[in-house]
Design an enzyme around this catalytic site. Structure first.
Site, PDB file in Angstrom:
ATOM      1  CE1 TYR A 121      -4.394  -2.130   4.926  1.00 17.40           C
ATOM      2  CE2 TYR A 121      -3.437  -0.028   4.655  1.00 17.40           C
ATOM      3  CZ  TYR A 121      -3.815  -1.074   4.162  1.00 17.40           C
ATOM      4  OH  TYR A 121      -4.081  -1.263   2.655  1.00 17.40           O
ATOM      5  CB  SER A 154      -1.004  -0.143   1.320  1.00 22.23           C
ATOM      6  OG  SER A 154      -1.541   1.454   1.515  1.00 22.23           O
TER       7      SER A 154
HETATM    8  P1  NAP Z   1     -11.894  -5.114   0.444  1.00 23.32           P
HETATM    9  O1  NAP Z   1     -12.700  -4.454  -0.399  1.00 23.32           O
HETATM   10  O2  NAP Z   1     -11.990  -4.688   2.071  1.00 23.32           O
HETATM   11  O3  NAP Z   1     -11.826  -6.735   0.310  1.00 23.32           O
HETATM   12  C1  NAP Z   1     -10.972  -7.546   1.412  1.00 23.32           C
HETATM   13  C2  NAP Z   1     -11.266  -8.786   0.834  1.00 23.32           C
HETATM   14  O4  NAP Z   1     -10.240  -9.645   1.744  1.00 23.32           O
HETATM   15  C3  NAP Z   1     -12.423  -9.655   1.005  1.00 23.32           C
HETATM   16  O5  NAP Z   1     -12.630 -10.541  -0.035  1.00 23.32           O
HETATM   17  C4  NAP Z   1     -12.489 -10.509   2.379  1.00 23.32           C
HETATM   18  O6  NAP Z   1     -13.293 -11.491   2.328  1.00 23.32           O
HETATM   19  C5  NAP Z   1     -10.870 -10.861   2.303  1.00 23.32           C
HETATM   20  N1  NAP Z   1     -10.549 -11.019   3.541  1.00 23.32           N
HETATM   21  C6  NAP Z   1     -10.085 -10.288   4.764  1.00 23.32           C
HETATM   22  N2  NAP Z   1      -9.849 -10.811   5.561  1.00 23.32           N
HETATM   23  C7  NAP Z   1      -9.436 -12.118   5.171  1.00 23.32           C
HETATM   24  C8  NAP Z   1      -8.664 -13.028   5.851  1.00 23.32           C
HETATM   25  N3  NAP Z   1      -8.551 -13.160   7.034  1.00 23.32           N
HETATM   26  N4  NAP Z   1      -8.864 -14.386   5.024  1.00 23.32           N
HETATM   27  C9  NAP Z   1      -9.193 -14.483   3.751  1.00 23.32           C
HETATM   28  N5  NAP Z   1      -9.674 -13.267   3.318  1.00 23.32           N
HETATM   29  C10 NAP Z   1      -9.939 -12.383   3.890  1.00 23.32           C
HETATM   30  O7  NAP Z   1     -10.146  -4.800   0.375  1.00 23.32           O
HETATM   31  P2  NAP Z   1      -9.428  -3.976  -1.134  1.00 23.32           P
HETATM   32  O8  NAP Z   1      -9.604  -2.664  -0.641  1.00 23.32           O
HETATM   33  O9  NAP Z   1     -10.014  -4.639  -2.234  1.00 23.32           O
HETATM   34  O10 NAP Z   1      -8.137  -4.477  -0.578  1.00 23.32           O
HETATM   35  C11 NAP Z   1      -7.463  -5.467  -1.221  1.00 23.32           C
HETATM   36  C12 NAP Z   1      -5.904  -5.443  -0.894  1.00 23.32           C
HETATM   37  O11 NAP Z   1      -5.411  -4.193  -1.101  1.00 23.32           O
HETATM   38  C13 NAP Z   1      -5.476  -5.295   0.806  1.00 23.32           C
HETATM   39  O12 NAP Z   1      -4.288  -6.156   1.035  1.00 23.32           O
HETATM   40  C14 NAP Z   1      -5.426  -3.913   1.139  1.00 23.32           C
HETATM   41  O13 NAP Z   1      -4.702  -3.581   2.284  1.00 23.32           O
HETATM   42  C15 NAP Z   1      -4.870  -3.496  -0.170  1.00 23.32           C
HETATM   43  N6  NAP Z   1      -5.050  -2.005  -0.466  1.00 23.32           N
HETATM   44  C16 NAP Z   1      -6.166  -1.578  -0.717  1.00 23.32           C
HETATM   45  C17 NAP Z   1      -6.273   0.005  -0.720  1.00 23.32           C
HETATM   46  C18 NAP Z   1      -7.485   0.591  -1.192  1.00 23.32           C
HETATM   47  O14 NAP Z   1      -7.602   1.830  -1.373  1.00 23.32           O
HETATM   48  N7  NAP Z   1      -8.798  -0.223  -1.295  1.00 23.32           N
HETATM   49  C19 NAP Z   1      -5.365   0.714  -0.964  1.00 23.32           C
HETATM   50  C20 NAP Z   1      -3.766   0.125  -0.584  1.00 23.32           C
HETATM   51  C21 NAP Z   1      -3.810  -1.193  -0.557  1.00 23.32           C
HETATM   52  P3  NAP Z   1     -14.712 -11.418   2.793  1.00 23.32           P
HETATM   53  O15 NAP Z   1     -15.535 -10.674   1.419  1.00 23.32           O
HETATM   54  O16 NAP Z   1     -15.109 -12.864   2.940  1.00 23.32           O
HETATM   55  O17 NAP Z   1     -14.790 -10.458   3.848  1.00 23.32           O
END
Ligand code: NAP
Length: 248
Positions: free
Chosen positions: A157, A143
């Site tokens: 985080y 991130s």
């Molecule tokens: P999100 O929409 O909140 O989705 C999170 C996903 O992770 C969901 O599929 C959830 O499954 C799954 N998950 C959570 N805890 C888990 C666990 N213990 N075991 C297996 N699966 C788990 O997240 P996102 O924004 O797409 O982010 C994806 C990645 O990108 C993350 O690593 C995040 O830190 C990184 N990221 C995101 C952003 C942003 O702005 N969105 C920025 C930088 C980095 P369920 O649906 O079953 O709960």
């Protein structure tokens, strides 16, 4: 049989977009999730409707027994695992540093760091050419927070993503001669559910003015970078980071 890609946390957001793009590029996609079975099944249904191959695999990546069971399930399918996206991640509620509880710190580090390590460990065992595997590539979701530190929001985080950066560098070097490339993407502000999880559904609107491109990114834009890093077009790229952050 199509090469298999495991995408952790693929029921929503960046993981779901990555699964969809991977299927369009010819992978059989293992859609991991932890809670939302309906969302995970909808991702698979969408892929299958488009002529692709996908299946769900439930596992909490922070739980070693569940990670082992997930990889055993992959083995039982007889797939050739060629790509892994360490995408599952969580963030605690936005809070001043002094309010962080031990339980919150533990969960953030367990899912984001321990989970990524366990998944990577099981993946390299299967992909390493040194142990008879076919080689492959891993992309870890870091991130922009790892560069920024996320003060007044979620330093834990940010630190977990700093650990992902170090893991990416170490794995890239240790497995460079094992036919495995390891890289990371560092998304900036991407429109997904994660901001609501942090208790700030309006976070995208609030932070948009700070982004040089003056807009949030879409999950599909992150997926494009992930798929490029996993592709043969990136054959000499390992231990590298792509910022997908609109210039921030
Ligand atoms: P999100 O929409 O909140 O989705 C999170 C996903 O992770 C969901 O599929 C959830 O499954 C799954 N998950 C959570 N805890 C888990 C666990 N213990 N075991 C297996 N699966 C788990 O997240 P996102 O924004 O797409 O982010 C994806 C990645 O990108 C993350 O690593 C995040 O830190 C990184 N990221 C995101 C952003 C942003 O702005 N969105 C920025 C930088 C980095 P369920 O649906 O079953 O709960």
């Amino acid at each position: 049989m199509n090469p298999c890609m495991l995408v952790t946390g693929a029921s929503r957001g960046i993981g779901a977009a990555t699964a969809q793009l991977a299927a369009a590029r010819g992978y059989s996609v293992a859609v991991n999730y932890v809670n939302d079975v309906e969302a995970a099944e909808a991702v698979c249904a969408g892929i299958e409707a488009g002529g692709g191959e996908a299946f769900t695999l439930r596992a909490d990546v922070a739980d070693e027994a569940q990670v082992l069971a997930m990889f055993a399930a992959l083995d039982a399918r007889g797939v050739t695992l060629r790509a892994v996206v360490n995408n599952a991640g969580v963030v605690g509620a936005i809070a001043p540093f002094a309010h962080y509880t031990a339980a919150r710190l533990k969960r953030t580090l367990e899912v984001n760091v321990l989970g990524a390590f366990l998944v990577a460990r099981e993946a390299v065992k299967r992909m390493s050419t040194e142990s008879g595997g076919a080689g492959g590539a891993i992309v870890n979701l870091s991130s922009a927070a790892a560069r920024i530190g996320s003060p007044n929001e979620f330093i834990d985080y940010a630190a977990s993503k700093g650990a992902i950066d170090a893991m990416t560098l170490g794995l890239a070097k240790e497995f460079a001669t094992h036919g495995i490339r390891v890289n990371a993407v560092r998304p900036g502000l991407i429109e997904t559910d994660i901001h609501a999880s942090a208790g700030a559904p309006d976070r995208v609107e609030r932070f948009t003015p700070m982004i040089p491109m003056r807009r949030a990114g879409q999950a599909e834009e992150v997926a494009q970078a992930i798929l490029w890093l996993l592709s043969d077009a990136a054959s000499y790229v390992t231990g590298s980071f792509i910022d997908v952050s609109g210039g921030r």
